[in-house]
Design a protein around this motif. Sequence first.
Motif, PDB file in Angstrom:
ATOM      1  N   ILE A 172       2.063  -2.624 -15.190  1.00 19.28           N
ATOM      2  CA  ILE A 172       1.830  -2.382 -13.897  1.00 19.28           C
ATOM      3  C   ILE A 172       0.439  -2.959 -13.390  1.00 19.28           C
ATOM      4  O   ILE A 172      -0.538  -2.968 -14.376  1.00 19.28           O
ATOM      5  N   ASN A 173       0.375  -3.610 -12.375  1.00 22.04           N
ATOM      6  CA  ASN A 173      -1.192  -4.059 -12.032  1.00 22.04           C
ATOM      7  C   ASN A 173      -1.346  -3.326 -10.549  1.00 22.04           C
ATOM      8  O   ASN A 173      -0.944  -3.683  -9.622  1.00 22.04           O
ATOM      9  N   VAL A 174      -2.063  -2.332 -10.496  1.00 21.03           N
ATOM     10  CA  VAL A 174      -2.285  -1.605  -9.126  1.00 21.03           C
ATOM     11  C   VAL A 174      -3.933  -1.214  -9.090  1.00 21.03           C
ATOM     12  O   VAL A 174      -4.697  -1.163 -10.180  1.00 21.03           O
ATOM     13  N   PHE A 177       4.067   3.761  -8.690  1.00 22.30           N
ATOM     14  CA  PHE A 177       3.330   2.573  -9.303  1.00 22.30           C
ATOM     15  C   PHE A 177       4.086   1.182  -9.539  1.00 22.30           C
ATOM     16  O   PHE A 177       3.299   0.301  -9.361  1.00 22.30           O
ATOM     17  N   GLU A 178       5.272   1.406 -10.014  1.00 25.37           N
ATOM     18  CA  GLU A 178       5.998   0.158  -9.825  1.00 25.37           C
ATOM     19  C   GLU A 178       6.057  -0.375  -8.378  1.00 25.37           C
ATOM     20  O   GLU A 178       6.101  -1.660  -8.260  1.00 25.37           O
ATOM     21  N   MET A 179       6.553   0.603  -7.534  1.00 29.74           N
ATOM     22  CA  MET A 179       6.700   0.045  -6.139  1.00 29.74           C
ATOM     23  C   MET A 179       5.568  -0.778  -5.433  1.00 29.74           C
ATOM     24  O   MET A 179       5.419  -1.660  -4.838  1.00 29.74           O
ATOM     25  N   SER A 230       8.059  12.611 -11.009  1.00 33.91           N
ATOM     26  CA  SER A 230       9.402  11.795 -10.789  1.00 33.91           C
ATOM     27  C   SER A 230       9.106  10.469  -9.792  1.00 33.91           C
ATOM     28  O   SER A 230       9.574   9.664  -9.829  1.00 33.91           O
ATOM     29  N   GLU A 231       8.290  11.007  -8.904  1.00 37.20           N
ATOM     30  CA  GLU A 231       8.019   9.993  -7.636  1.00 37.20           C
ATOM     31  C   GLU A 231       6.859   9.173  -8.108  1.00 37.20           C
ATOM     32  O   GLU A 231       6.801   8.008  -7.624  1.00 37.20           O
ATOM     33  N   LEU A 232       5.885   9.600  -8.869  1.00 34.34           N
ATOM     34  CA  LEU A 232       4.876   8.703  -9.446  1.00 34.34           C
ATOM     35  C   LEU A 232       5.404   7.686 -10.248  1.00 34.34           C
ATOM     36  O   LEU A 232       4.991   6.683 -10.435  1.00 34.34           O
ATOM     37  N   PHE A 233       6.129   8.139 -11.476  1.00 36.20           N
ATOM     38  CA  PHE A 233       6.498   7.240 -12.658  1.00 36.20           C
ATOM     39  C   PHE A 233       7.873   6.781 -12.690  1.00 36.20           C
ATOM     40  O   PHE A 233       8.347   5.996 -13.236  1.00 36.20           O
ATOM     41  N   PHE A 246       0.769  -1.070  -0.180  1.00 36.11           N
ATOM     42  CA  PHE A 246       0.029  -0.068  -0.103  1.00 36.11           C
ATOM     43  C   PHE A 246       1.122   1.342  -0.101  1.00 36.11           C
ATOM     44  O   PHE A 246       1.743   1.513   0.974  1.00 36.11           O
ATOM     45  N   VAL A 247       0.958   2.005  -0.965  1.00 34.82           N
ATOM     46  CA  VAL A 247       1.761   3.212  -1.111  1.00 34.82           C
ATOM     47  C   VAL A 247       1.064   4.299  -1.439  1.00 34.82           C
ATOM     48  O   VAL A 247       0.144   4.537  -2.208  1.00 34.82           O
TER      49      VAL A 247
END
Length: 205
Positions: free
Chosen positions: A132-134, A88-90, A66-69, A51-52
Amino acid sequence: SQDPIMIALKERCALIANNDSPVLLYGETGTGKELFAQSIHNASSRCSEPFVAINCAALPQSLLESELFGYVKGAFTGASKEGKMGIFEMAHRGTVFLDEIGEMDLNVQAKLLRVLEEKIVMRIGQERYIPINVRIVCATNKDLAELVRCGKFREDLFYRLNVLRLNLPPLRKHPEDIEELADSFLSWLPQSLSLPRPQISPEAL
């Protein structure tokens, strides 16, 4: 909570937890938007995954992007030499919570729309897409429909996000919960401060 509206909200959260559609949480500051977002994640099939959370109002928009992508090494001045993974990767296979979504500028909104539509992200400075799968949960204290009318929020993104909507009432709308909430908070205090449990006088209550 003893309030029927709050109880109904919690029951609805349990129902929508395993639906992967985006959730939009409306409420004033302090109404518990992140608590509801975390609860939706915890009750879902994604609960064992990350959960980010990120506050879209807390960062300059260039840094928010830059934080998002994420970005590759050397993507811009001051970038880490190793590059960086975006949230999103995290959060892959988990949940991303975007707080204060109404503060996101139009350029970043366009990139978020691509994430929602195509389930892919591209790091800044990179030329390949990453699948990605979020599950996305957003929160705002602003009227997004009004921002759409003013040209400050993308209409297509608004309809993508406004699939499952929860309106969280402020505590002044359910004051009967004050005593129960205060009792809950006071039960945590002695554990953190090694003190006897404080009591609330009838006058204070």
